[in-house]
Design a protein around this motif. Structure first.
Motif, PDB file in Angstrom:
ATOM      1  N   VAL A   3       0.857  -1.192   0.000  1.00  0.00           N
ATOM      2  CA  VAL A   3       0.000   0.000   0.000  1.00  0.00           C
ATOM      3  C   VAL A   3       0.886   1.232   0.000  1.00  0.00           C
ATOM      4  N   ASP A   4       0.664   2.127  -0.966  1.00  0.00           N
ATOM      5  CA  ASP A   4       1.470   3.341  -1.039  1.00  0.00           C
ATOM      6  C   ASP A   4       0.945   4.399  -0.071  1.00  0.00           C
ATOM      7  N   SER A   5       1.519   5.586  -0.126  1.00  0.00           N
ATOM      8  CA  SER A   5       1.155   6.653   0.801  1.00  0.00           C
ATOM      9  C   SER A   5      -0.268   7.138   0.621  1.00  0.00           C
ATOM     10  N   GLU A   6      -0.855   6.895  -0.550  1.00  0.00           N
ATOM     11  CA  GLU A   6      -2.225   7.331  -0.811  1.00  0.00           C
ATOM     12  C   GLU A   6      -3.234   6.221  -0.586  1.00  0.00           C
ATOM     13  N   GLY A   7      -2.790   5.089  -0.085  1.00  0.00           N
ATOM     14  CA  GLY A   7      -3.697   3.989   0.216  1.00  0.00           C
ATOM     15  C   GLY A   7      -4.031   3.098  -0.956  1.00  0.00           C
ATOM     16  N   ASN A   8      -3.321   3.222  -2.051  1.00  0.00           N
ATOM     17  CA  ASN A   8      -3.561   2.388  -3.224  1.00  0.00           C
ATOM     18  C   ASN A   8      -2.627   1.183  -3.213  1.00  0.00           C
ATOM     19  N   HIS A   9      -3.150   0.061  -3.708  1.00  0.00           N
ATOM     20  CA  HIS A   9      -2.341  -1.149  -3.812  1.00  0.00           C
ATOM     21  C   HIS A   9      -1.484  -1.076  -5.074  1.00  0.00           C
ATOM     22  N   VAL A  10      -0.189  -1.215  -4.893  1.00  0.00           N
ATOM     23  CA  VAL A  10       0.753  -1.178  -6.021  1.00  0.00           C
ATOM     24  C   VAL A  10       1.647  -2.404  -5.969  1.00  0.00           C
ATOM     25  N   GLU A  11       2.381  -2.620  -7.061  1.00  0.00           N
ATOM     26  CA  GLU A  11       3.260  -3.784  -7.131  1.00  0.00           C
ATOM     27  C   GLU A  11       4.394  -3.663  -6.119  1.00  0.00           C
ATOM     28  N   HIS A  12       4.885  -4.798  -5.718  1.00  0.00           N
ATOM     29  CA  HIS A  12       6.016  -4.836  -4.779  1.00  0.00           C
ATOM     30  C   HIS A  12       7.260  -4.267  -5.471  1.00  0.00           C
ATOM     31  N   PRO A  13       8.065  -3.480  -4.749  1.00  0.00           N
ATOM     32  CA  PRO A  13       9.265  -2.883  -5.384  1.00  0.00           C
ATOM     33  C   PRO A  13      10.208  -3.900  -5.996  1.00  0.00           C
ATOM     34  N   THR A  14      10.309  -5.086  -5.393  1.00  0.00           N
ATOM     35  CA  THR A  14      11.201  -6.111  -5.955  1.00  0.00           C
ATOM     36  C   THR A  14      10.719  -6.549  -7.331  1.00  0.00           C
ATOM     37  N   LEU A  15       9.412  -6.796  -7.453  1.00  0.00           N
ATOM     38  CA  LEU A  15       8.853  -7.173  -8.743  1.00  0.00           C
ATOM     39  C   LEU A  15       8.998  -6.036  -9.744  1.00  0.00           C
ATOM     40  N   ASP A  16       8.855  -4.814  -9.240  1.00  0.00           N
ATOM     41  CA  ASP A  16       9.003  -3.661 -10.123  1.00  0.00           C
ATOM     42  C   ASP A  16      10.428  -3.549 -10.645  1.00  0.00           C
ATOM     43  N   ASN A  17      11.407  -3.853  -9.806  1.00  0.00           N
ATOM     44  CA  ASN A  17      12.811  -3.808 -10.236  1.00  0.00           C
ATOM     45  C   ASN A  17      13.119  -4.901 -11.268  1.00  0.00           C
ATOM     46  N   ILE A  18      12.545  -6.087 -11.055  1.00  0.00           N
ATOM     47  CA  ILE A  18      12.729  -7.172 -12.036  1.00  0.00           C
ATOM     48  C   ILE A  18      12.113  -6.785 -13.372  1.00  0.00           C
ATOM     49  N   GLU A  19      10.944  -6.160 -13.306  1.00  0.00           N
ATOM     50  CA  GLU A  19      10.286  -5.689 -14.519  1.00  0.00           C
ATOM     51  C   GLU A  19      11.154  -4.673 -15.252  1.00  0.00           C
ATOM     52  N   THR A  20      11.767  -3.769 -14.500  1.00  0.00           N
ATOM     53  CA  THR A  20      12.637  -2.751 -15.105  1.00  0.00           C
ATOM     54  C   THR A  20      13.850  -3.390 -15.776  1.00  0.00           C
ATOM     55  N   ALA A  21      14.426  -4.404 -15.115  1.00  0.00           N
ATOM     56  CA  ALA A  21      15.579  -5.099 -15.698  1.00  0.00           C
ATOM     57  C   ALA A  21      15.197  -5.804 -17.001  1.00  0.00           C
ATOM     58  N   CYS A  22      14.022  -6.432 -17.021  1.00  0.00           N
ATOM     59  CA  CYS A  22      13.560  -7.112 -18.241  1.00  0.00           C
ATOM     60  C   CYS A  22      13.333  -6.113 -19.373  1.00  0.00           C
ATOM     61  N   ILE A  23      12.720  -4.979 -19.051  1.00  0.00           N
ATOM     62  CA  ILE A  23      12.492  -3.961 -20.075  1.00  0.00           C
ATOM     63  C   ILE A  23      13.828  -3.418 -20.594  1.00  0.00           C
ATOM     64  N   GLY A  24      14.794  -3.285 -19.698  1.00  0.00           N
ATOM     65  CA  GLY A  24      16.118  -2.841 -20.135  1.00  0.00           C
ATOM     66  C   GLY A  24      16.736  -3.805 -21.130  1.00  0.00           C
ATOM     67  N   TRP A  25      16.592  -5.109 -20.877  1.00  0.00           N
ATOM     68  CA  TRP A  25      17.114  -6.107 -21.814  1.00  0.00           C
ATOM     69  C   TRP A  25      16.384  -6.039 -23.150  1.00  0.00           C
ATOM     70  N   PHE A  26      15.047  -5.941 -23.106  1.00  0.00           N
ATOM     71  CA  PHE A  26      14.277  -5.875 -24.349  1.00  0.00           C
ATOM     72  C   PHE A  26      14.650  -4.635 -25.154  1.00  0.00           C
ATOM     73  N   THR A  27      14.874  -3.521 -24.458  1.00  0.00           N
ATOM     74  CA  THR A  27      15.242  -2.286 -25.154  1.00  0.00           C
ATOM     75  C   THR A  27      16.607  -2.421 -25.812  1.00  0.00           C
ATOM     76  N   LEU A  28      17.578  -2.941 -25.073  1.00  0.00           N
ATOM     77  CA  LEU A  28      18.916  -3.135 -25.629  1.00  0.00           C
ATOM     78  C   LEU A  28      18.882  -4.085 -26.816  1.00  0.00           C
ATOM     79  N   GLU A  29      18.120  -5.147 -26.688  1.00  0.00           N
ATOM     80  CA  GLU A  29      18.008  -6.123 -27.770  1.00  0.00           C
ATOM     81  C   GLU A  29      17.420  -5.485 -29.022  1.00  0.00           C
TER      82      GLU A  29
END
Length: 487
Positions: free
Chosen positions: A208-234
């Motif tokens: 739950v973020d500061s505004e009370g909304n449910h968001v993705e876990h930061p760890t999953l968000d970081n993995i997602e960012t790493a995957c997007i980085g690979w797809f972009t480089l590719e």
């Protein structure tokens, strides 16, 4: 003189009437008597020219046949007798039919040898010939691609060589071990990003973020960012190294790659800059819509899966069958929904409020899904429902078999083409003297095409003169004898 007595008899004017001439041809051990009146219907053919060459001397005779017996007036040809039996029909029926089991390309070469125009080949046989031509063109294209990947051209500059190396590294997993490693990594990143996308929707893994909304876990968000980085480089590396940038950009699979990457950057831009330009609620809705577009990345698996590529091609080839399937279902849905609405109107608690609303019931019934949210309550309505799902099973089953056949045929064809391309390369290496350098310039020009400078690696290969010789790789004309087989 002794030599003159071996020539055929002629009349007082020095020649025979062509219509009265009777000759014997021996094609691969099969003897057949032919008459001038039949052969002269097509004077441009080789057999008709045999009649006119009888008085022209041995040089003229042996330019048309392999051997000649003047005593029997018998001409010998070392050709395929089965093909000749089909070709001879033109003199009696005016058209040619190719027997089952004869290679279409071999038969075309036989027709060219006997100087018979392809227009006399029946339309049903021309279809087999065109299919075989397409197969040989595909084999030639695959062989040429493999030959291009065997090495670099020393005449190219450093950037061109680097560009080709990166292109092979990113697009051709079979070219080298590092390319296979990159292909496996790309496949794993696609799977990981898809799993992360699914796990991010589990409430227990959200925060739950500061505004009370449910968001993705930061760890999953970081993995997602790493995957997007690979797809972009590719994608960037493939775009930079692509030999044809325009074709690369408009390619369907590359458009899928863009749709898999773009939502991340757009949502990131909206999150940081969109709040100042629009309401926060609108930004969150736009980001949520863009995040859903991440499902497009699952289609990237088609780049690494031959099965998915085969399925896509089979569906393209099955548009007619798919159209029939949709037409059958559309007719059935309209008929049975109208009947269901009419029959259920007598029941006070009917669930069929209108015919358009009944479409949903007809769809789930004909496809045998049956959610149970809408169901008939009268006896006639139940009878109509039973008839509808029986007709639905039949309507779906009828076009399925051709679609499956298209899939199996294309899949088997791809395997055969791959095997044929490898076989041709093996024969090229065999005829190159087990890889020894020394191919002549003419042979290399035949391989690479006239006017092109062959690269250094191609000196180790010579053109294969095998039974499966690919004419597209050489301008030289080759004919098979009856002693050669066609694989």
């Amino acid at each position: 003189m002794e030599g003159e007595s071996r020539f055929p008899d002629v009349d007082s004017n020095g020649s025979e009437k062509n219509e009265d001439i009777e000759i014997i041809v021996n094609v691969g051990g099969v003897r057949q008597v032919l008459y001038g009146e039949n052969l002269n219907q097509y004077p441009a053919t080789r057999l008709a020219q045999l009649i006119n060459c009888l008085s022209g001397g041995y040089d003229t005779i042996f330019s048309l046949c392999d051997d000649y017996d003047p005593g029997k007036r018998e001409f010998y040809f070392d050709r395929d007798p089965d093909a000749f039996k089909c070709i001879i029909d033109i003199y009696y029926f005016g058209e040619i039919h190719m027997k089952k089991g004869i290679c279409p390309i071999c038969f075309k070469n036989e027709m060219e040898f006997w100087k018979v125009d392809l227009k006399f080949l029946d339309d049903c046989c021309k279809t087999h010939l065109s299919e075989k031509k397409e197969e040989l063109e595909e084999i030639a294209r695959r062989v040429q691609l493999i030959l291009d990947d065997l090495g670099m051209d020393a005449s190219e500059n450093h950037w061109k060589r680097c560009q080709k190396y990166i292109w092979k590294l990113m697009e051709k997993p079979e070219s080298s071990y590092p390319a296979r490693v990159i292909a496996v990594l790309s496949f794993l990143f696609i799977l990981i990003s898809s799993v992360v996308m699914c796990m991010g929707t589990i409430p227990e893994l959200q925060i739950v973020d500061s505004e009370g909304n449910h968001v993705e876990h930061p760890t999953l968000d970081n993995i997602e960012t790493a995957c997007i980085g690979w797809f972009t480089l590719e994608y960037v590396l493939r775009l930079i190294s692509s030999p044809n940038k325009l074709h690369f950009v408009i390619s369907f699979m590359n458009i899928i790659d863009v749709f898999a990457i773009l939502p991340f950057y757009v949502s990131l831009l909206l999150t940081h800059l969109g709040a100042g330009m629009m309401e926060l609620t609108n930004v969150q809705q736009a980001v949520q819509a863009l995040r859903i577009m991440r499902i497009a990345r699952i289609f990237k698996l088609a780049r690494h899966s031959t099965g998915l590529q085969t399925l896509t091609y089979a569906l393209k080839r099955s548009f007619k069958e798919l159209g029939l399937l949709l037409m059958y279902l559309a007719v059935g849905i309209f008929v049975f929904s109208a009947l269901g609405y009419t029959m259920e109107q007598s029941h006070p608690e009917t669930l069929f409020k209108s015919i358009p609303q009944s479409f949903w019931w007809a769809i789930i019934t004909m496809t045998t899904v049956g959610y149970g949210d809408i169901y008939p309550k009268t006896t006639l309505g139940k009878l109509n429902a039973a008839t509808s799902f029986l007709c639905g099973v039949i309507a779906i089953a009828l076009p399925i078999h051709p679609i499956i056949n298209n899939f199996v045929r294309y899949y088997n064809k791809q395997r055969v083409l791959e095997t044929a391309a490898k076989h041709e390369l093996e024969l090229m290496e065999l005829y190159s003297g087990e890889g020894k350098v020394g191919g002549s310039k003419n042979e290399l020009e035949d391989l690479m095409g006239e006017g092109k400078e062959p690269p250094s690696w191609s000196r180790q290969l010579k053109v294969s003169h095998s039974d499966t010789f690919i004419h597209l790789l050489s301008d030289e004309k080759h004919y098979r004898t009856r002693l050669q087989s066609c694989k």
